[in-house]
Design an enzyme around this catalytic site. Structure first.
Site, mmCIF file in Angstrom:
data_model
loop_
_atom_site.group_PDB
_atom_site.id
_atom_site.type_symbol
_atom_site.label_atom_id
_atom_site.label_comp_id
_atom_site.label_asym_id
_atom_site.label_seq_id
_atom_site.Cartn_x
_atom_site.Cartn_y
_atom_site.Cartn_z
ATOM 1 C CG ASP A 181 -1.995 -1.035 1.168
ATOM 2 O OD1 ASP A 181 -2.100 -1.698 0.129
ATOM 3 O OD2 ASP A 181 -2.742 -1.189 2.149
ATOM 4 C CD GLU A 266 -6.503 -10.775 0.571
ATOM 5 O OE1 GLU A 266 -5.577 -10.838 -0.274
ATOM 6 O OE2 GLU A 266 -6.305 -10.849 1.800
ATOM 7 C CB THR A 421 -3.187 -14.270 -3.290
ATOM 8 O OG1 THR A 421 -3.291 -14.889 -2.001
ATOM 9 C CG2 THR A 421 -4.291 -13.244 -3.432
ATOM 10 C CD GLU A 462 -4.989 -10.705 -6.559
ATOM 11 O OE1 GLU A 462 -4.682 -10.087 -5.526
ATOM 12 O OE2 GLU A 462 -5.946 -10.388 -7.289
ATOM 13 C CG LEU A 465 4.880 -11.223 -1.853
ATOM 14 C CD1 LEU A 465 6.066 -11.963 -1.252
ATOM 15 C CD2 LEU A 465 4.453 -10.070 -0.963
#
Length: 544
Positions: A181, A266, A421, A462, A465
């Site tokens: 972020d 999520e 993820t 996806e 990291l």
């Protein structure tokens, strides 16, 4: 010793097939010393160092550099390394996440000309579309049901003009404080004002710390948001979006809506908040101490007939504890007692029920459009019996129970795709970097993907990291298109995290283009770059 003691439990964990394709390195004979020796079979070739100091080296099983590799060896290794050929494999669409702050707090597109150049670069290498967060804290910032979609309308027009598709995320969480972020976008101001008077609208840990990243699921059906429940607020927001952007739905520009269901968008509890001191690989903490969830727990205990079970565990440690140091998560701990099973079943059912309620309303708002939701890949402590980090996040997935099957069944009920993820992570790398974490991202990915495929729902993914190297891309490809799968199963789409100047650096972008071609099932030639160019200024210039 811990590993040996846990082996009896591993039989309950779904196993990966042994024929998964991997990049292999045969014995080498082109230089003296270690190269070409019998010991080389136990070594791995890896990129080490950062920035201009990145180099190839032979790495031992323990992770230490045994021998550096010169430019001549790099060229010879490139010819020897065997990689799976993905030519002719199923087409998997590629989307790229836009920067978190592409729309500012005034609902304006940030640097639209620069963005257009970057999107043209993505289009030039065959990217199918982009993913963008529609932040609740920007659109409904000041007053209930007063929506400002102006910045997103301009952004969507830019994307449409470049003939790209859109995956749009309904982001009902705060941005800031988590890994990656780089901007801060709070919840709507009118919501935080309510939270100042009634902090129980937020998830809360045992110490009474409030997690203000998103609203507790305890108020899903409580009219505490100026006369509306939380799920009514989410539905009104989604319905407003559907009406405002009707033309983009009609033209097929918006290909999918991903519905945010918790922190980071999520479906999980905010069990490991970095802003409260959590550090990897801490087990996290249960987040059910707001008065609404505690009342829900009390009613569940009353129905079960055990009033004294109306409490959360008092021996589950803190954010950075290890499982073996707690009475609840240690081998043979209370997590597997009658009370422990009751509590964990209740805790995980609250998660599933929340997803069920919100996805029901999402299907009403977006009838005829594909919807999806995201699960996080909590892979640390996966090799232990309790799977502590998953338990605190709401995934009731100890070694003797499949905690993802009920979630997949709920997704199936709503015909929702499951976005997962951490598909780029390798278990061996995690063991080298954090051996104490007992992590197994490959085992977790295999379990979750199969839970979804078993109920025939689309599975997208996806990376967790930043990923710019071939090793990471090859791991994604292995998971996207499992080798010799008898049912021909594969990912429905992949979303790359995320668009940045680093991705657009020359070498990184060429590796990315190669990855896109393989995901599309096209022939991909190797990179034609002189290794010595890596130290020049030109090689790090952005492709803009």
């Amino acid at each position: 010793m811990a590993l040996l003691s846990l082996q009896p439990f591993r039989c309950f964990t779904p196993r990966r097939p042994s024929n998964v394709s991997k990049t292999t390195m045969p014995a080498l004979s082109f230089s003296p010393g270690l190269w070409g020796s019998s010991e080389f079979d136990s070594r791995r070739l890896r990129v080490v160092g950062d920035g201009k100091y990145r180099r190839l080296a032979v790495v031992s099983a323990e992770g230490s550099v045994v021998e550096n590799v010169c430019d001549e060896q790099v060229a010879e290794v490139a010819q020897i390394v065997q990689e799976r050929d993905f030519t002719g494999t199923p087409y998997v669409p590629i989307y790229v996440m836009l920067p978190l702050g592409v729309i500012n707090m005034n609902s304006e597109v940030v640097e639209p000309e620069v963005l257009m150049d970057q999107l043209r670069a993505l289009k030039s290498v065959g990217v199918d579309g982009v993913m963008v967060d529609c932040w609740w804290g920007i659109v409904e910032a000041h007053n209930p049901q007063s929506y400002n979609w102006s910045g997103y309308k301009k952004l969507f027009q830019i994307v449409r003009d470049l003939n790209l598709k859109l995956q749009v995320v309904m982001s009902f969480h705060e941005c800031g404080g988590n890994v990656g972020d780089d901007v801060h976008i709070p919840l709507p101001h009118w919501v935080t004002e309510i939270g100042q008077k009634n902090p129980d609208i937020y998830f809360t840990n045992r110490e009474g710390q409030r997690i203000v990243e998103c609203l507790t699921w305890g108020i899903d059906k409580e009219r505490v948001l100026k006369g509306r429940t939380a799920v009514e607020v989410y539905f009104d927001y989604m319905r407003s979006f559907r009406v405002e952007f009707n033309e983009f739905f009609a033209e097929g520009i918006i290909s999918e809506i991903e519905v945010g269901l918790g922190p980071c968008g999520e479906l999980r509890y905010p069990s490991y908040p970095a802003q409260h001191g959590w550090k990897y690989p801490g087990i996290g903490e249960f987040q059910c101490y707001d008065r609404y969830l505690m009342e829900n727990l009390r009613k569940a205990a009353e129905i079960r007939g055990h009033f004294f079970w109306a409490r959360a565990p008092d021996n589950a440690g803190s954010y950075n504890s290890r499982p073996q140091d707690t009475g609840f998560f240690r081998d043979g701990g209370d997590y597997d007692s009658y009370y422990g099973r009751f509590f964990l079943d209740w805790y995980s059912n609250v998660l599933v029920d929340h997803g069920d309620r919100v996805l029901t309303l999402a299907n009403l708002a977006f009838e005829g459009t594909s919807i999806a939701a995201k699960l996080s890949g909590i892979h640390w402590w996966y090799k232990t019996a309790s799977h502590a980090a998953e338990l605190t996040a709401g995934f009731y997935n100890p070694c003797n129970r499949d905690g993802y099957a009920p979630i997949a069944a709920m997704f199936k009920k709503h015909a929702a795709a499951l976005n997962f993820t951490c598909v780029e992570l390798r278990t061996l790398n995690q063991h080298e970097d954090f051996p104490e974490a007992m992590a197994d991202p490959e085992g977790l990915v295999w379990q979750v993907l199969n839970a979804a495929w078993d109920v025939n729902i689309p599975v997208a993914s996806e990376n967790a990291l930043n990923c710019h190297d071939r090793e990471g891309y090859n791991k994604i490809l292995e998971n996207a298109k499992p080798l010799n799968d008898p049912d021909g199963r594969h990912l429905s789409a992949f979303t790359y995290l995320r668009l940045s100047p680093v991705l657009l650096e020359r070498h990184n972008f060429m590796e990315f283009e190669r990855f896109v071609k393989k995901m599309h099932g096209e022939a991909a030639t190797d990179l034609q770059i002189n290794p010595k160019e890596e130290n020049t200024a030109d090689s790090s210039a952005n492709l803009q």
